[in-house]
Design a protein around this motif. Structure first.
Motif, PDB file in Angstrom:
ATOM      1  N   PRO A 156       1.838  14.872 -40.631  1.00 24.43           N
ATOM      2  CA  PRO A 156       0.906  15.408 -39.637  1.00 24.43           C
ATOM      3  C   PRO A 156       0.186  14.322 -38.841  1.00 24.43           C
ATOM      4  O   PRO A 156      -0.115  14.494 -37.663  1.00 24.43           O
ATOM      5  CB  PRO A 156      -0.098  16.208 -40.466  1.00 24.43           C
ATOM      6  CG  PRO A 156       0.453  16.294 -41.835  1.00 24.43           C
ATOM      7  CD  PRO A 156       1.545  15.305 -41.969  1.00 24.43           C
ATOM      8  N   LYS A 207       2.540  13.135 -36.119  1.00 24.61           N
ATOM      9  CA  LYS A 207       2.714  14.168 -35.097  1.00 24.61           C
ATOM     10  C   LYS A 207       1.503  14.225 -34.188  1.00 24.61           C
ATOM     11  O   LYS A 207       1.639  14.344 -32.970  1.00 24.61           O
ATOM     12  CB  LYS A 207       2.971  15.520 -35.755  1.00 24.61           C
ATOM     13  CG  LYS A 207       4.372  15.680 -36.257  1.00 24.61           C
ATOM     14  CD  LYS A 207       4.621  17.095 -36.722  1.00 24.61           C
ATOM     15  CE  LYS A 207       6.059  17.236 -37.170  1.00 24.61           C
ATOM     16  NZ  LYS A 207       6.368  18.560 -37.635  1.00 24.61           N
ATOM     17  N   SER A 208       0.327  14.137 -34.761  1.00 26.60           N
ATOM     18  CA  SER A 208      -0.863  14.207 -33.927  1.00 26.60           C
ATOM     19  C   SER A 208      -0.977  12.974 -33.041  1.00 26.60           C
ATOM     20  O   SER A 208      -1.406  13.069 -31.894  1.00 26.60           O
ATOM     21  CB  SER A 208      -2.118  14.391 -34.782  1.00 26.60           C
ATOM     22  OG  SER A 208      -2.333  13.241 -35.579  1.00 26.60           O
ATOM     23  N   ASN A 209      -0.573  11.814 -33.557  1.00 29.83           N
ATOM     24  CA  ASN A 209      -0.594  10.595 -32.739  1.00 29.83           C
ATOM     25  C   ASN A 209       0.377  10.709 -31.566  1.00 29.83           C
ATOM     26  O   ASN A 209       0.040  10.332 -30.440  1.00 29.83           O
ATOM     27  CB  ASN A 209      -0.246   9.362 -33.575  1.00 29.83           C
ATOM     28  CG  ASN A 209      -1.371   8.950 -34.501  1.00 29.83           C
ATOM     29  OD1 ASN A 209      -2.520   9.360 -34.328  1.00 29.83           O
ATOM     30  ND2 ASN A 209      -1.036   8.142 -35.494  1.00 29.83           N
ATOM     31  N   ASP A 254       1.412  13.489 -30.200  1.00 31.13           N
ATOM     32  CA  ASP A 254       0.846  14.471 -29.276  1.00 31.13           C
ATOM     33  C   ASP A 254      -0.253  13.847 -28.427  1.00 31.13           C
ATOM     34  O   ASP A 254      -0.344  14.101 -27.218  1.00 31.13           O
ATOM     35  CB  ASP A 254       0.295  15.679 -30.041  1.00 31.13           C
ATOM     36  CG  ASP A 254       1.408  16.511 -30.675  1.00 31.13           C
ATOM     37  OD1 ASP A 254       2.559  16.403 -30.195  1.00 31.13           O
ATOM     38  OD2 ASP A 254       1.121  17.243 -31.637  1.00 31.13           O
TER      39      ASP A 254
END
Length: 121
Positions: free
Chosen positions: A91, A94-96, A98
């Motif tokens: 996660p 993925k957030s980085n 995004d």
């Protein structure tokens, strides 16, 4: 110098000289020795070139081995440094990703409006 070899070891063994009063025909023997000298000169030149070529190749191999060792050390350092980045499904990663996409979109919008995002303080 000759670019080809005139005689092989077997062809030298097969040579027969004419007999003369004092032994073999001196002219035939001298002619053959002149041709053998040319062959020897070719062999010497070839050997010197081969020795120089081999020395150059050995130097190149040594240099490449040293470069390979340095690259292996550098590779292991990078592996240690980026150990946690292999897992793109986490996660955090993925957030980085995004966030980076969102920053890119915002910068593009600023450029479209005539504002350089690198000059904003």
């Amino acid at each position: 110098m000759a670019e080809k070899i005139n005689y092989s070891s077997s062809s030298l063994l097969d040579i027969v000289f004419e007999k003369d009063v004092k032994g073999y025909n001196a002219y035939q023997v001298d002619s053959l020795l002149d041709e053998v000298i040319v062959d020897y000169a070719y062999y010497e030149k070839f050997r010197l070139e081969a020795v120089a070529y081999i020395r150059d190749l050995e130097t190149l191999v040594t240099d490449l081995k040293e470069k390979n060792k340095k690259l292996e050390i550098e590779n292991s350092q990078y592996k240690k440094r980026f150990e946690g980045l292999d897992d793109f499904s986490s996660p955090i990663n993925k957030s980085n990703i995004d966030l980076l996409k969102r920053i890119k979109e915002l910068e593009s919008a600023l450029y479209r409006h005539g504002i350089d995002p690198t000059k904003i303080k």
